[in-house]
Design a protein around this motif. Sequence first.
Motif, PDB file in Angstrom:
ATOM      1  N   ASP A 119      58.873  40.837  95.311  1.00 38.05           N
ATOM      2  CA  ASP A 119      57.473  40.943  95.713  1.00 38.05           C
ATOM      3  C   ASP A 119      57.166  42.364  96.159  1.00 38.05           C
ATOM      4  O   ASP A 119      58.065  43.181  96.340  1.00 38.05           O
ATOM      5  CB  ASP A 119      57.100  39.878  96.755  1.00 38.05           C
ATOM      6  CG  ASP A 119      57.413  40.269  98.191  1.00 38.05           C
ATOM      7  OD1 ASP A 119      58.135  41.247  98.414  1.00 38.05           O
ATOM      8  OD2 ASP A 119      56.922  39.573  99.089  1.00 38.05           O
ATOM      9  N   GLU A 120      55.888  42.671  96.332  1.00 35.56           N
ATOM     10  CA  GLU A 120      55.496  44.055  96.581  1.00 35.56           C
ATOM     11  C   GLU A 120      56.091  44.634  97.855  1.00 35.56           C
ATOM     12  O   GLU A 120      56.201  45.848  97.986  1.00 35.56           O
ATOM     13  CB  GLU A 120      53.971  44.207  96.581  1.00 35.56           C
ATOM     14  CG  GLU A 120      53.260  43.545  97.735  1.00 35.56           C
ATOM     15  CD  GLU A 120      51.749  43.682  97.633  1.00 35.56           C
ATOM     16  OE1 GLU A 120      51.250  44.346  96.713  1.00 35.56           O
ATOM     17  OE2 GLU A 120      51.075  43.110  98.492  1.00 35.56           O
ATOM     18  N   ASN A 121      56.508  43.801  98.793  1.00 40.00           N
ATOM     19  CA  ASN A 121      57.101  44.298 100.029  1.00 40.00           C
ATOM     20  C   ASN A 121      58.600  44.527  99.918  1.00 40.00           C
ATOM     21  O   ASN A 121      59.198  45.139 100.783  1.00 40.00           O
ATOM     22  CB  ASN A 121      56.816  43.323 101.180  1.00 40.00           C
ATOM     23  CG  ASN A 121      55.343  43.218 101.456  1.00 40.00           C
ATOM     24  OD1 ASN A 121      54.634  44.204 101.495  1.00 40.00           O
ATOM     25  ND2 ASN A 121      54.866  42.001 101.617  1.00 40.00           N
ATOM     26  N   GLY A 165      48.114  44.238  96.476  1.00 45.71           N
ATOM     27  CA  GLY A 165      47.318  43.319  97.274  1.00 45.71           C
ATOM     28  C   GLY A 165      47.034  41.973  96.632  1.00 45.71           C
ATOM     29  O   GLY A 165      46.180  41.229  97.098  1.00 45.71           O
ATOM     30  N   ALA A 166      47.749  41.627  95.561  1.00 39.15           N
ATOM     31  CA  ALA A 166      47.519  40.333  94.908  1.00 39.15           C
ATOM     32  C   ALA A 166      47.753  39.212  95.918  1.00 39.15           C
ATOM     33  O   ALA A 166      48.712  39.247  96.691  1.00 39.15           O
ATOM     34  CB  ALA A 166      48.454  40.171  93.718  1.00 39.15           C
ATOM     35  N   ASP A 167      46.876  38.236  95.908  1.00 42.73           N
ATOM     36  CA  ASP A 167      47.000  37.092  96.815  1.00 42.73           C
ATOM     37  C   ASP A 167      48.222  36.260  96.456  1.00 42.73           C
ATOM     38  O   ASP A 167      48.517  36.041  95.279  1.00 42.73           O
ATOM     39  CB  ASP A 167      45.764  36.192  96.728  1.00 42.73           C
ATOM     40  CG  ASP A 167      44.552  36.789  97.413  1.00 42.73           C
ATOM     41  OD1 ASP A 167      44.732  37.640  98.318  1.00 42.73           O
ATOM     42  OD2 ASP A 167      43.427  36.398  97.053  1.00 42.73           O
ATOM     43  N   ASP A 191      47.782  33.582  94.079  1.00 37.55           N
ATOM     44  CA  ASP A 191      47.705  33.946  92.667  1.00 37.55           C
ATOM     45  C   ASP A 191      49.080  34.225  92.064  1.00 37.55           C
ATOM     46  O   ASP A 191      49.419  33.700  91.004  1.00 37.55           O
ATOM     47  CB  ASP A 191      46.795  35.168  92.490  1.00 37.55           C
ATOM     48  CG  ASP A 191      46.600  35.502  91.027  1.00 37.55           C
ATOM     49  OD1 ASP A 191      46.133  34.619  90.280  1.00 37.55           O
ATOM     50  OD2 ASP A 191      46.948  36.627  90.623  1.00 37.55           O
ATOM     51  N   TRP A 192      49.892  35.060  92.731  1.00 36.60           N
ATOM     52  CA  TRP A 192      51.158  35.439  92.114  1.00 36.60           C
ATOM     53  C   TRP A 192      52.204  34.335  92.175  1.00 36.60           C
ATOM     54  O   TRP A 192      53.040  34.227  91.268  1.00 36.60           O
ATOM     55  CB  TRP A 192      51.703  36.756  92.652  1.00 36.60           C
ATOM     56  CG  TRP A 192      52.182  36.803  94.070  1.00 36.60           C
ATOM     57  CD1 TRP A 192      51.500  37.265  95.153  1.00 36.60           C
ATOM     58  CD2 TRP A 192      53.477  36.411  94.560  1.00 36.60           C
ATOM     59  NE1 TRP A 192      52.282  37.172  96.280  1.00 36.60           N
ATOM     60  CE2 TRP A 192      53.503  36.660  95.937  1.00 36.60           C
ATOM     61  CE3 TRP A 192      54.614  35.877  93.967  1.00 36.60           C
ATOM     62  CZ2 TRP A 192      54.609  36.391  96.740  1.00 36.60           C
ATOM     63  CZ3 TRP A 192      55.726  35.603  94.760  1.00 36.60           C
ATOM     64  CH2 TRP A 192      55.710  35.862  96.129  1.00 36.60           C
ATOM     65  N   LEU A 193      52.188  33.494  93.204  1.00 36.50           N
ATOM     66  CA  LEU A 193      53.196  32.427  93.295  1.00 36.50           C
ATOM     67  C   LEU A 193      53.169  31.485  92.088  1.00 36.50           C
ATOM     68  O   LEU A 193      54.224  31.220  91.497  1.00 36.50           O
ATOM     69  CB  LEU A 193      53.027  31.639  94.589  1.00 36.50           C
ATOM     70  CG  LEU A 193      53.737  32.222  95.804  1.00 36.50           C
ATOM     71  CD1 LEU A 193      53.250  31.560  97.085  1.00 36.50           C
ATOM     72  CD2 LEU A 193      55.232  32.079  95.660  1.00 36.50           C
TER      73      LEU A 193
END
Length: 162
Positions: free
Chosen positions: A27-29, A61-63, A66-68
């Motif tokens: 994920d982005e983090n 910043g994708a919610d 949405d990405w899950l």
Amino acid sequence: MSSESPLMTSEPPPASSWATPPEFYLDENSVSRSIRRLLTSLGYRVHSPAELYGSRDQALGADDDDWLPRVGQQGWVVLATDFRIFERPHEYEAYLKAGVPVFLMPAESKIEERVALIKVCLPSMCSAASQRGAGVWRLTAHGAEPYTAPAARKKRRRTRET
């Protein structure tokens, strides 16, 4: 971390150790070159938000809602640091619906610590991921440990009260 670290007991298993090795989504983090390099050097496929959305800018910043589901449709295993997703009921529901295995690294950890945790926990991560289904584990120096989300505890309490 030094080579004498209690985290390092043996080499992490290569992807070829598994009949169907998991594919990881960072994920982005948790995206870092070091983590990607470790996993790919062992033969695992690694995916990123930029790949999922077409570019890094589109992915920012994708919610989680949405990405899950997108990651769940692909059957990927999530490496993340965002424990908060499991505190917010609507995001926790999105996680359950997506049915993805998630492995959480300490948010305040340094990249070197995350790499060391992945090396230690990779066998149990792959075993858990092979079960195909939702689950959350915290990566610790002793291995991957099941994590019960606050949203899950609240949901169970409400169910018992009704």
